[in-house]
Every structure is written in C-alpha cells, then in structure tokens.
Design a protein around this motif. Structure first.
Motif, PDB file in Angstrom:
ATOM      1  N   ALA A 144     -14.268  41.136 -52.843  1.00 25.71           N
ATOM      2  CA  ALA A 144     -14.146  40.052 -53.817  1.00 25.71           C
ATOM      3  C   ALA A 144     -12.687  39.805 -54.182  1.00 25.71           C
ATOM      4  CB  ALA A 144     -14.963  40.387 -55.061  1.00 25.71           C
ATOM      5  N   SER A 145     -11.932  40.883 -54.353  1.00 26.04           N
ATOM      6  CA  SER A 145     -10.518  40.760 -54.735  1.00 26.04           C
ATOM      7  C   SER A 145      -9.721  40.002 -53.681  1.00 26.04           C
ATOM      8  CB  SER A 145      -9.900  42.149 -54.911  1.00 26.04           C
ATOM      9  OG  SER A 145     -10.573  42.888 -55.911  1.00 26.04           O
ATOM     10  N   ILE A 146      -9.943  40.393 -52.431  1.00 30.24           N
ATOM     11  CA  ILE A 146      -9.178  39.778 -51.347  1.00 30.24           C
ATOM     12  C   ILE A 146      -9.598  38.323 -51.159  1.00 30.24           C
ATOM     13  CG2 ILE A 146      -8.701  39.877 -48.864  1.00 30.24           C
ATOM     14  CD1 ILE A 146      -7.388  42.206 -50.103  1.00 30.24           C
ATOM     15  N   LEU A 147     -10.902  38.042 -51.253  1.00 29.42           N
ATOM     16  CA  LEU A 147     -11.373  36.660 -51.078  1.00 29.42           C
ATOM     17  C   LEU A 147     -10.806  35.766 -52.184  1.00 29.42           C
ATOM     18  CD1 LEU A 147     -15.109  37.054 -49.961  1.00 29.42           C
ATOM     19  CD2 LEU A 147     -13.089  36.680 -48.543  1.00 29.42           C
ATOM     20  N   ASP A 148     -10.845  36.248 -53.423  1.00 30.63           N
ATOM     21  CA  ASP A 148     -10.300  35.463 -54.538  1.00 30.63           C
ATOM     22  C   ASP A 148      -8.813  35.184 -54.305  1.00 30.63           C
ATOM     23  OD1 ASP A 148      -9.755  34.290 -57.021  1.00 30.63           O
ATOM     24  OD2 ASP A 148      -9.533  36.214 -58.027  1.00 30.63           O
ATOM     25  N   THR A 149      -8.091  36.216 -53.897  1.00 35.24           N
ATOM     26  CA  THR A 149      -6.646  36.077 -53.683  1.00 35.24           C
ATOM     27  C   THR A 149      -6.339  35.080 -52.581  1.00 35.24           C
ATOM     28  OG1 THR A 149      -6.097  38.279 -54.484  1.00 35.24           O
ATOM     29  CG2 THR A 149      -4.619  37.327 -52.833  1.00 35.24           C
ATOM     30  N   MET A 150      -7.052  35.174 -51.472  1.00 35.82           N
ATOM     31  CA  MET A 150      -6.738  34.302 -50.334  1.00 35.82           C
ATOM     32  C   MET A 150      -7.157  32.854 -50.625  1.00 35.82           C
ATOM     33  SD  MET A 150      -5.024  36.202 -48.325  1.00 35.82           S
ATOM     34  CE  MET A 150      -4.908  35.110 -46.883  1.00 35.82           C
ATOM     35  N   GLY A 151      -8.244  32.665 -51.358  1.00 34.42           N
ATOM     36  CA  GLY A 151      -8.604  31.313 -51.788  1.00 34.42           C
ATOM     37  C   GLY A 151      -7.538  30.734 -52.704  1.00 34.42           C
ATOM     38  N   GLY A 152      -7.047  31.565 -53.615  1.00 36.10           N
ATOM     39  CA  GLY A 152      -5.977  31.113 -54.504  1.00 36.10           C
ATOM     40  C   GLY A 152      -4.716  30.774 -53.736  1.00 36.10           C
ATOM     41  N   LEU A 153      -4.455  31.525 -52.675  1.00 31.51           N
ATOM     42  CA  LEU A 153      -3.291  31.230 -51.835  1.00 31.51           C
ATOM     43  C   LEU A 153      -3.457  29.873 -51.139  1.00 31.51           C
ATOM     44  CD1 LEU A 153      -0.609  31.986 -50.510  1.00 31.51           C
ATOM     45  CD2 LEU A 153      -1.884  33.336 -48.831  1.00 31.51           C
ATOM     46  N   ALA A 154      -4.657  29.606 -50.656  1.00 31.80           N
ATOM     47  CA  ALA A 154      -4.907  28.310 -49.995  1.00 31.80           C
ATOM     48  C   ALA A 154      -4.646  27.151 -50.957  1.00 31.80           C
ATOM     49  CB  ALA A 154      -6.348  28.254 -49.470  1.00 31.80           C
ATOM     50  N   ILE A 155      -5.129  27.291 -52.186  1.00 31.10           N
ATOM     51  CA  ILE A 155      -4.925  26.225 -53.175  1.00 31.10           C
ATOM     52  C   ILE A 155      -3.438  26.111 -53.524  1.00 31.10           C
ATOM     53  CG2 ILE A 155      -5.463  25.476 -55.530  1.00 31.10           C
ATOM     54  CD1 ILE A 155      -7.839  25.220 -53.662  1.00 31.10           C
ATOM     55  N   ALA A 212      -8.792  31.491 -45.332  1.00 30.81           N
ATOM     56  CA  ALA A 212      -9.221  30.637 -46.440  1.00 30.81           C
ATOM     57  C   ALA A 212      -8.926  29.197 -46.083  1.00 30.81           C
ATOM     58  CB  ALA A 212      -8.509  31.021 -47.722  1.00 30.81           C
ATOM     59  N   GLU A 213      -9.777  28.330 -46.583  1.00 34.43           N
ATOM     60  CA  GLU A 213      -9.659  26.897 -46.309  1.00 34.43           C
ATOM     61  C   GLU A 213      -9.805  26.139 -47.622  1.00 34.43           C
ATOM     62  OE1 GLU A 213     -12.387  23.455 -44.085  1.00 34.43           O
ATOM     63  OE2 GLU A 213     -13.095  25.524 -44.287  1.00 34.43           O
ATOM     64  N   THR A 214      -8.898  25.216 -47.867  1.00 31.60           N
ATOM     65  CA  THR A 214      -9.046  24.339 -49.026  1.00 31.60           C
ATOM     66  C   THR A 214     -10.063  23.263 -48.680  1.00 31.60           C
ATOM     67  OG1 THR A 214      -6.776  24.698 -49.735  1.00 31.60           O
ATOM     68  CG2 THR A 214      -7.865  22.735 -50.571  1.00 31.60           C
ATOM     69  N   VAL A 215     -11.196  23.284 -49.346  1.00 36.98           N
ATOM     70  CA  VAL A 215     -12.246  22.300 -49.069  1.00 36.98           C
ATOM     71  C   VAL A 215     -11.966  20.997 -49.802  1.00 36.98           C
ATOM     72  CG1 VAL A 215     -14.722  21.859 -49.249  1.00 36.98           C
ATOM     73  CG2 VAL A 215     -13.905  24.145 -48.717  1.00 36.98           C
ATOM     74  N   ARG A 216     -11.364  21.142 -50.985  1.00 36.42           N
ATOM     75  CA  ARG A 216     -11.051  19.953 -51.782  1.00 36.42           C
ATOM     76  C   ARG A 216      -9.966  20.328 -52.764  1.00 36.42           C
ATOM     77  NH1 ARG A 216     -10.281  15.052 -54.184  1.00 36.42           N
ATOM     78  NH2 ARG A 216     -11.293  14.809 -56.186  1.00 36.42           N
ATOM     79  N   LEU A 217      -8.936  19.470 -52.874  1.00 40.11           N
ATOM     80  CA  LEU A 217      -7.886  19.707 -53.858  1.00 40.11           C
ATOM     81  C   LEU A 217      -7.670  18.418 -54.622  1.00 40.11           C
ATOM     82  CD1 LEU A 217      -5.747  21.364 -55.229  1.00 40.11           C
ATOM     83  CD2 LEU A 217      -4.223  20.967 -53.307  1.00 40.11           C
ATOM     84  N   SER A 247     -11.156  23.552 -54.651  1.00 42.29           N
ATOM     85  CA  SER A 247     -12.251  24.377 -54.159  1.00 42.29           C
ATOM     86  C   SER A 247     -11.850  24.967 -52.812  1.00 42.29           C
ATOM     87  CB  SER A 247     -13.506  23.508 -54.015  1.00 42.29           C
ATOM     88  OG  SER A 247     -14.550  24.248 -53.426  1.00 42.29           O
ATOM     89  N   ALA A 248     -12.107  26.252 -52.625  1.00 41.31           N
ATOM     90  CA  ALA A 248     -11.738  26.914 -51.377  1.00 41.31           C
ATOM     91  C   ALA A 248     -12.906  27.722 -50.844  1.00 41.31           C
ATOM     92  CB  ALA A 248     -10.537  27.838 -51.593  1.00 41.31           C
ATOM     93  N   THR A 301     -18.499  36.063 -46.932  1.00 40.99           N
ATOM     94  CA  THR A 301     -17.943  34.728 -47.182  1.00 40.99           C
ATOM     95  C   THR A 301     -17.764  34.566 -48.685  1.00 40.99           C
ATOM     96  OG1 THR A 301     -20.155  33.745 -47.312  1.00 40.99           O
ATOM     97  CG2 THR A 301     -19.056  33.696 -45.165  1.00 40.99           C
ATOM     98  N   GLY A 302     -16.919  33.623 -49.055  1.00 40.58           N
ATOM     99  CA  GLY A 302     -16.707  33.363 -50.466  1.00 40.58           C
ATOM    100  C   GLY A 302     -16.441  31.901 -50.719  1.00 40.58           C
ATOM    101  N   THR A 303     -16.721  31.467 -51.932  1.00 42.39           N
ATOM    102  CA  THR A 303     -16.390  30.127 -52.402  1.00 42.39           C
ATOM    103  C   THR A 303     -15.823  30.284 -53.802  1.00 42.39           C
ATOM    104  OG1 THR A 303     -18.295  29.247 -51.202  1.00 42.39           O
ATOM    105  CG2 THR A 303     -17.283  27.805 -52.835  1.00 42.39           C
ATOM    106  N   ALA A 304     -14.761  29.565 -54.094  1.00 42.65           N
ATOM    107  CA  ALA A 304     -14.194  29.666 -55.437  1.00 42.65           C
ATOM    108  C   ALA A 304     -13.677  28.317 -55.888  1.00 42.65           C
ATOM    109  CB  ALA A 304     -13.073  30.700 -55.475  1.00 42.65           C
ATOM    110  N   ALA A 305     -13.731  28.109 -57.196  1.00 40.00           N
ATOM    111  CA  ALA A 305     -13.159  26.923 -57.833  1.00 40.00           C
ATOM    112  C   ALA A 305     -11.940  27.349 -58.627  1.00 40.00           C
ATOM    113  CB  ALA A 305     -14.186  26.254 -58.741  1.00 40.00           C
ATOM    114  N   TYR A 306     -10.896  26.542 -58.566  1.00 42.93           N
ATOM    115  CA  TYR A 306      -9.647  26.851 -59.260  1.00 42.93           C
ATOM    116  C   TYR A 306      -9.241  25.667 -60.124  1.00 42.93           C
ATOM    117  CZ  TYR A 306      -9.452  30.448 -55.645  1.00 42.93           C
ATOM    118  OH  TYR A 306      -9.756  31.507 -54.838  1.00 42.93           O
TER     119      TYR A 306
END
Lengths: 160, 160, 160, 160
Positions: free
Chosen positions: C70-81, C126-131, C137-138, C152-157
C-alpha cells in the motif's frame, strides 16, 4: 420515524424541504429508484426505498441489484455532504447555496456488499465523517426492514 | 463492433448467447438501465447503453447519475468474472455452470468518477485482472460516444 | 531499464532528478522501504524495491506485508500526479512548483491484493488516469521479479 | 487504557496474549512500525504507535506517511477478523486455529486520508462489520493523541 432535536443549529425547515425536493424529484434517477428522503438535517440523514420487481438482480433470487445499492448509497452520502455545506453557510442566499452545490461532485465511491439484498424495504443512513474546504468524506449504511445490515459505503466528494 | 478471434479457447457461441440473455434480461435492473451486452467472451467484455432522461442526476445539467455508472460497472465486471469461470470449466454441463454462478457475488466495488457523465451513449469494457479459486478481481472503464473516459471501476467478487 | 523517448514534452532532466531526490530521500519512509525511482517522466513512472526480512508480513511465509504494498502504491501514484502537474506547468519557477506540491495530498487509496507478495524484488508502475484542476486519479500496478502481477491500486489526489 | 468486560464470551486471555505476540512480533513489519496491540478481544480491538522521524512523509511537514497509516489500518482490520474467527471457534485446538489463519488474507483495502497525519502518537480501532463463512469485512479508525480523526479504512478479507 423521529427526528432528534438539533436546537443549536440555525438550520431552517425550508432548507430541508428544498433538499428533499431536489433529491427526490430533481435528481431524476432517484425517482426511478423510488427514494424517499426521511431526514436531511445535520446529524440526521435518512432515506428509504421499497423493494420492487424492477430493482432485482436476478429473477430467481429476488435480490436487490448491487447497482441500486450503490446508487442509493452515493446519493445519501452526497445528501449528507450537501447538508453539511448548507449548515456551514446559513448566511448564504439560496442563490449562493445553489452555486455552491453546482461545484459539488462525487470523486469516488466504495460499496461493501455484506449480505444478500433481501427485504421489503431498505433504510439508508449517511454520516459526514469530514467536511473540509475542498473535499468531504461520508460513510453510509443500508439495513433491510428487519434491521439486517446489507451494505456499507464510503465516498469522497469535491466540494469547491 | 468487431470481435477479436479467440480460436484457442473452446468457448462456445451458445455460452455467449446465454450469458447475454442473463445479463440483458434476467438481471431485471439491467433492462431498466437499457444495457446491451456487445461481447461476452474471454478477453472481450463489452456493453453499451444510451443516455435517457430518466438516467440523469440533475435536470439542470443532464448528466448521468453516478449510480447508473456504478450499476453498469458492477454488472460488466461481474460479466467478466462469469465469462472467466465459464472459460475455466468448458467441460461443465449447463446445470453445473449455473450452480457455480449462484455462488458468485460482488464483495465490494470502487468507482472513480473522472469526468461529467455527458454523452449520447456510453461504452463499458471490463477486464479480469485475477481469477483465483475463491476470489476474482475485475477492472472496468466507461467511455462516452466521443471516446472520453468518464469513469473507472474496480471490484472484487467471491467465486465459490 | 530503458526509457521511452518523449521528445514532444519540454520536460527537463533536472525535474526528474529533483523528483527522484524528493521521493527517494526527503520522503523518509520511502527510504525505510528502500524505494528506488527508476523513471519520473510523463508516461513513464516506475519504481522498484527489494524484498527484505523487515518488510515481511509473517516469518513463516516470508511474504510482503500488505502495508508495504500500500505504501509503495500510494507513493508511486502520487509521483505520477506530481509529474503530471509539473508537465502542465513547465513555465513555473522551482519555487512556484514547490508551492503547488505543498497543496497536494492523497484523498483516498484502494489496494487490491491479487497474489501472495513473494519475490526477490518488486516493480511498480503508475499511470495518471485523469488530472483535473482540483482532483487527480492514478492507477498503479506491482509485479514481482518474475513478472507476476501481485497487486493493483487506485488513488485520488487533491491537487490544488 | 481500560478493557471493557466481555464475560459472556469464553474468550481466553491466552488467545489474546498469543495474538498480541503474533501481531507485534511475528508480523515483522509491524515491529518496524512500532505497533503496540492494546486489546485483541471481541468488540475491543485497539492499537497504538508513536510518531517517529522515520515514519514521516516529508521532512518539511513532519506528517505521517500515508503508507504507515494504510499499513496499520490493514493490520488492525486483520486483527479484528482474526479475533472474530477465534471467537467463533473456541473449541478449536491451537493447531486448528493456526491452520484457519493461514487461509486468511486481505482481499482489498480502502483508506480515506481525512486530515494531516500530525500527532505524537496514533490510536487505531477496528470493528468487524461482517464475518461470514467466506469473506469478512472490517472498518478501522485512526485518531491522533488529541483525539482528532486522521483516517478511516475499510477492508475485505478472505477467511477460508
């Protein structure tokens, strides 16, 4: 259905009536689902809808379609956030409030399907867990007419 | 709408026709939503539904209600998992397969609302990310008729 | 590890170096996890970390703790955004960009644990799905060193 | 920290001590995070961990890394489900129970980050919302040392 007194909040009955009208009638799909809003006040967000043949997932089992559950949970969470915004801006004119609401939207929704959607009607409550200047978070619960917890939900909403 | 060849899979056309019938007609609420299943084969899970006045969230904006999106995403993810189970058990009799499906159910669903639900119709695809002996996971995407990505979803399903 | 050419984007190498420094060293907990950022460019967000005894969930099974995932997925999604924001504001001074990043935060995160966290190292994309202007969203994916999809992970920022 | 009496449950103190040992020491990563389990009994699942420099997300803000929050929430939800399984099988031998636990795993996790992770220590509670024969669902809450709600979580677990 009783309503807890919230005397400390200057939350007008007219607000509640307007919100009920919006959520029951202007949000057309809620009308399709037969949602009735029983309370739309700070700390008391409640709705109910009846089981109907066109809301079932499979003919064989006569269980609620998971999408109906998701629809109602999303709606009631949005109502909780809407009430929270209104309660934070009781000095607003109706036009200013309406303007605030147009900027609102669901960011994402999670639904947990805990038990089969069996019942004659379903009661849904929603609670604002956090309402900030940019994002709000709500939690929702759906019980059937025997008080069995059918589903829970969590949703994030953009509020400005 | 073309269908990619999947010659390596002994996946009968009759399966696909049966699944389409179940998902379009026997799941009654899908009929209310107007869902059409365009493909129900391994690696190709597609559906479509038309915008209608009774599916909108607010009269003013003529946007899709978030619950409609959630309903369709849940359904199409469930179809992907169903197809996966069928493809893994092509030796089953129809009765055995039907028995398997009665044990299936959505555990939970996440929907991300990325853009306003505007469009004349909406296309939904679903992909089985993982199908184990106990749990399946699917990801779904919904685009409007101009190819704009409106929403994504992830769901977990119990499969036995 | 090769890097796809993105000649159309005026995305400076110095940005990437700065972001890698922030995500590997200034975000202290990432250093505890041993995260290495392999790419931090639009369309190419990749990281890797090695299995270590102190990252396991149970001594008996030597599987990765779900919280590490979870930590790594959150971090990499945040990096994508973060990369997406930077790419949208290449005219900003470093101070303006830093100011933008302080307003960023994870709204919510979903992780799907698809298979046991076994491997010698793990690769995360990680992929930015929408910014949008307010919310991003990543989607993230984690594979082990044999190319098996673990999670897999999905996160909203919130982005402003 | 007081413990509510649950005299009606034949839940042995030895169970609790064993579970605390497992969750604090055998799950190695929990030890890295410094998790202390304060209670592991039906209806009373509580843990605490102290803020430390190596758990922060950014040096500048000294806020908890979101992954730490996710790790602790996942762990405490899993503890709630584990306790629920143990309480449902008090006739089991320790070997039978241990066998049950090896079949358990997190299916998916949602974390809502409500407020900045600031505090000297953090308290986490977990509640089993539903425990069926195949799947369990838990909800978690994390407060800081001033009683501010920092994050909530929901997770689904496979239990057999």
């Amino acid at each position: 259905v009783t309503r807890p007194a919230t005397p400390e909040l200057p939350y007008p009955d007219a607000f509640e009536a307007t919100l009920i009208d919006i959520f029951e009638r202007q949000i057309v799909f809620n009308q399709v689902l037969g949602l009735k809003v029983l309370a739309a006040r700070p700390g008391d967000i409640r709705g109910r809808f009846a089981m109907r043949d066109d809301l079932i997932g499979t003919r064989a089992h006569h269980r609620l379609h998971g999408g109906v559950t998701a629809s109602i949970l999303d709606t009631m969470g949005g109502l909780a956030i809407t009430v929270g915004i209104a309660a934070n801006h009781t000095g607003d004119t109706p036009e200013q409030l309406a303007q605030r609401f147009t900027r609102m939207g669901t960011i994402d929704l999670r639904v947990d399907y805990l038990r089969q959607g069996l019942g004659r009607h379903f009661d849904v409550t929603a609670e604002t867990v956090r309402l900030g200047g940019r994002v709000g978070s709500a939690q929702m619960r759906m019980h059937n007419d025997e008080g069995v917890l059918i589903a829970t939900g969590t949703a994030a909403y953009i509020v400005s």
